[in-house]
Every structure is written in C-alpha cells, then in structure tokens.
Motif scaffolding. Structure first.
Motif, mmCIF file in Angstrom:
data_model
loop_
_atom_site.group_PDB
_atom_site.id
_atom_site.type_symbol
_atom_site.label_atom_id
_atom_site.label_comp_id
_atom_site.label_asym_id
_atom_site.label_seq_id
_atom_site.Cartn_x
_atom_site.Cartn_y
_atom_site.Cartn_z
ATOM 1 N N THR A 198 14.711 3.949 88.422
ATOM 2 C CA THR A 198 14.867 5.409 88.395
ATOM 3 C C THR A 198 14.212 6.062 89.612
ATOM 4 O O THR A 198 14.739 7.035 90.145
ATOM 5 C CB THR A 198 14.339 6.025 87.084
ATOM 6 O OG1 THR A 198 12.977 5.655 86.883
ATOM 7 C CG2 THR A 198 15.178 5.581 85.889
ATOM 8 N N ASN B 256 12.590 17.192 74.358
ATOM 9 C CA ASN B 256 12.877 17.021 75.784
ATOM 10 C C ASN B 256 14.364 17.197 76.079
ATOM 11 O O ASN B 256 14.739 17.803 77.085
ATOM 12 C CB ASN B 256 12.403 15.648 76.263
ATOM 13 C CG ASN B 256 10.906 15.529 76.260
ATOM 14 O OD1 ASN B 256 10.189 16.522 76.351
ATOM 15 N ND2 ASN B 256 10.404 14.314 76.134
ATOM 16 N N ARG C 243 16.307 8.286 92.357
ATOM 17 C CA ARG C 243 15.888 9.631 92.781
ATOM 18 C C ARG C 243 15.698 9.697 94.292
ATOM 19 O O ARG C 243 16.158 10.627 94.950
ATOM 20 C CB ARG C 243 14.580 10.027 92.091
ATOM 21 C CG ARG C 243 14.744 10.468 90.673
ATOM 22 C CD ARG C 243 13.412 10.988 90.109
ATOM 23 N NE ARG C 243 13.460 11.041 88.677
ATOM 24 C CZ ARG C 243 12.867 10.175 87.857
ATOM 25 N NH1 ARG C 243 12.143 9.195 88.336
ATOM 26 N NH2 ARG C 243 12.970 10.308 86.555
ATOM 27 N N TYR D 217 16.456 19.857 78.769
ATOM 28 C CA TYR D 217 17.441 19.450 79.768
ATOM 29 C C TYR D 217 18.823 20.021 79.474
ATOM 30 O O TYR D 217 19.534 20.434 80.385
ATOM 31 C CB TYR D 217 17.514 17.924 79.866
ATOM 32 C CG TYR D 217 16.322 17.316 80.549
ATOM 33 C CD1 TYR D 217 16.012 17.618 81.869
ATOM 34 C CD2 TYR D 217 15.492 16.414 79.882
ATOM 35 C CE1 TYR D 217 14.922 17.056 82.509
ATOM 36 C CE2 TYR D 217 14.397 15.840 80.505
ATOM 37 C CZ TYR D 217 14.117 16.168 81.821
ATOM 38 O OH TYR D 217 13.038 15.602 82.451
ATOM 39 N N SER E 264 15.185 11.536 81.647
ATOM 40 C CA SER E 264 14.759 12.458 82.702
ATOM 41 C C SER E 264 15.482 12.180 84.011
ATOM 42 O O SER E 264 15.869 13.112 84.719
ATOM 43 C CB SER E 264 13.244 12.415 82.892
ATOM 44 O OG SER E 264 12.830 11.144 83.329
ATOM 45 N N CYS E 265 15.704 10.921 84.335
ATOM 46 C CA CYS E 265 16.397 10.586 85.580
ATOM 47 C C CYS E 265 17.826 11.123 85.569
ATOM 48 O O CYS E 265 18.292 11.664 86.560
ATOM 49 C CB CYS E 265 16.411 9.075 85.790
ATOM 50 S SG CYS E 265 17.188 8.556 87.336
ATOM 51 N N GLN F 10 17.870 15.368 84.964
ATOM 52 C CA GLN F 10 17.349 16.193 86.055
ATOM 53 C C GLN F 10 18.455 16.525 87.056
ATOM 54 O O GLN F 10 18.283 17.369 87.914
ATOM 55 C CB GLN F 10 16.195 15.489 86.769
ATOM 56 C CG GLN F 10 14.919 15.523 85.982
ATOM 57 C CD GLN F 10 13.791 14.797 86.685
ATOM 58 O OE1 GLN F 10 13.966 14.204 87.745
ATOM 59 N NE2 GLN F 10 12.616 14.831 86.075
ATOM 60 N N ASN F 11 19.585 15.881 86.884
ATOM 61 C CA ASN F 11 20.745 16.134 87.738
ATOM 62 C C ASN F 11 21.726 17.088 87.064
ATOM 63 O O ASN F 11 22.939 16.972 87.219
ATOM 64 C CB ASN F 11 21.433 14.801 88.071
ATOM 65 C CG ASN F 11 20.564 13.953 88.959
ATOM 66 O OD1 ASN F 11 20.476 14.197 90.149
ATOM 67 N ND2 ASN F 11 19.899 12.973 88.369
ATOM 68 N N TYR F 12 21.174 18.052 86.320
ATOM 69 C CA TYR F 12 21.984 19.005 85.561
ATOM 70 C C TYR F 12 22.921 19.822 86.461
ATOM 71 O O TYR F 12 23.904 20.365 86.001
ATOM 72 C CB TYR F 12 21.096 19.948 84.752
ATOM 73 C CG TYR F 12 20.174 20.801 85.592
ATOM 74 C CD1 TYR F 12 20.593 22.023 86.102
ATOM 75 C CD2 TYR F 12 18.883 20.373 85.876
ATOM 76 C CE1 TYR F 12 19.758 22.789 86.891
ATOM 77 C CE2 TYR F 12 18.038 21.131 86.659
ATOM 78 C CZ TYR F 12 18.476 22.346 87.161
ATOM 79 O OH TYR F 12 17.650 23.101 87.938
#
Length: 186
Positions: free
Chosen positions: A66, A147, A70, A151, A114-115, A118-120
């Motif tokens: 991950t 969480n 990123r 997101y 999260s990885c 976070q690319n929403y």
C-alpha cells in the motif's frame, strides 16, 4: 514477481519481510498485483486464522504494497487486485473477539480500505470500490463501519451517483444502529 517478494510470500519468511522496506518503490511497483494475489492465497488458507507467522507476513507485505501504491500513484494499475483481496475478507468473520481485538481478516480489510478509499476523487477506482465498501457496513465491525462511513462521505461529495444505487444498504445500516453512516443520508 520481485525475488524478495517471491521469497517472503512463497516461504512465508517473516525474518526477511522487513527487508521489503529497503527496496525502492519503483523497483517493486510492477509486481504489486501479483503479490496481492499471493497474499489472497495465503489469507484464504484454512489455518490462516490461527497462524501468527502468516498473519505477520501478510500485514508487513500489505503495508509495503500500500505504501508503494501510494508513492508511485499506481492505484489504477493495482486497484483490481487490491479490491479483490479486500472483498475476499468479507468471506470471513470480521467481528472483534471478546477482547476487542480485530480478527486477521478485519486487519487486512482495515489496512486496504484506507489505501483504496483515499482515492475517492478517482471515479474509476470508486466505481470498483463502492460496491465492496457498502458490504462492509453490515458485517458487525463498528470500527470498520465508522471508518468506512468517513470515506464514503468523501466519495459522495466527489461523485454522489456512485452511492445512489446502494442507498438501500446504507439506510438499512443506519436502521441497524450504524449511526456513523447517517452523515451519508443527510
């Protein structure tokens, strides 16, 4: 696959897993999807739930993968493999044990979530991720749900139509007590 990833994952060699962090991100970027597929095989084995060594190897490898995704901004290239591993966690118990400790698959799901999310602001990745994300809302893990709601709120801001077809699942989750997800409905 990079020879060190092959060694660590093939032999489940915890003593060498930390060495993955000495590799440059660009050096391993090309093999990340293959490594994720190998992790899926390991985490699907019948004894994974009770094998501390395998769990530690998987956790270290996921952290390394991950991080590389990123840093190299290669989520589009490895997103399908990452989401496939994430979705495979749904096949297992995700509810914390009596001592509030996450299950091995809940740990994997949390690290990967999260990885991915976070690319929403990347609609192609969200189109793949949102259908999987909403499945986690009703799996009984409050921390994952909390969480996930954060997101998904970001994803809704960026591209609300991705969540529209999942409104029923989101509302059902709220009605079942997942109050942290209610911000999506407002």
């Amino acid at each position: 696959m990079h020879c060190l990833f092959g060694l660590v994952l093939g032999q489940k060699d915890l003593s060498r897993a930390g060495d993955l962090f000495s590799l440059d991100d660009s050096e391993i970027e090309g093999c990340l999807s293959e490594a994720l597929e190998q992790i899926k095989v390991i985490s699907s084995s019948p004894d994974y739930q009770t094998n501390d060594n395998d769990q530690a190897v998987v956790e270290i490898c996921i952290t390394r993968i991950t991080t590389a995704i990123r840093e190299t901004e290669s989520i589009e290239k490895h997103g399908k493999a990452l989401i496939a591993l994430w979705e495979s966690c749904l096949e297992y118990n995700l509810k914390p044990s009596g001592k509030d400790e996450d299950t091995p698959h809940a740990k994997i799901a949390s690290d990967i979530m999260s990885c991915i999310l976070q690319n929403y602001n990347r609609p192609p990745i969200m189109a793949l991720a949102v259908p999987v994300a909403v499945k986690f809302l009703q799996r009984g893990n409050k921390e994952l749900c909390r969480n996930m709601s954060s997101y998904l709120s970001l994803a809704a801001i960026s591209k609300v139509d991705l969540l529209a077809e999942h409104t029923g699942t989101i509302v059902k989750s709220v009605l079942q007590g997942s109050l942290s997800i209610e911000r999506l409905c407002c």
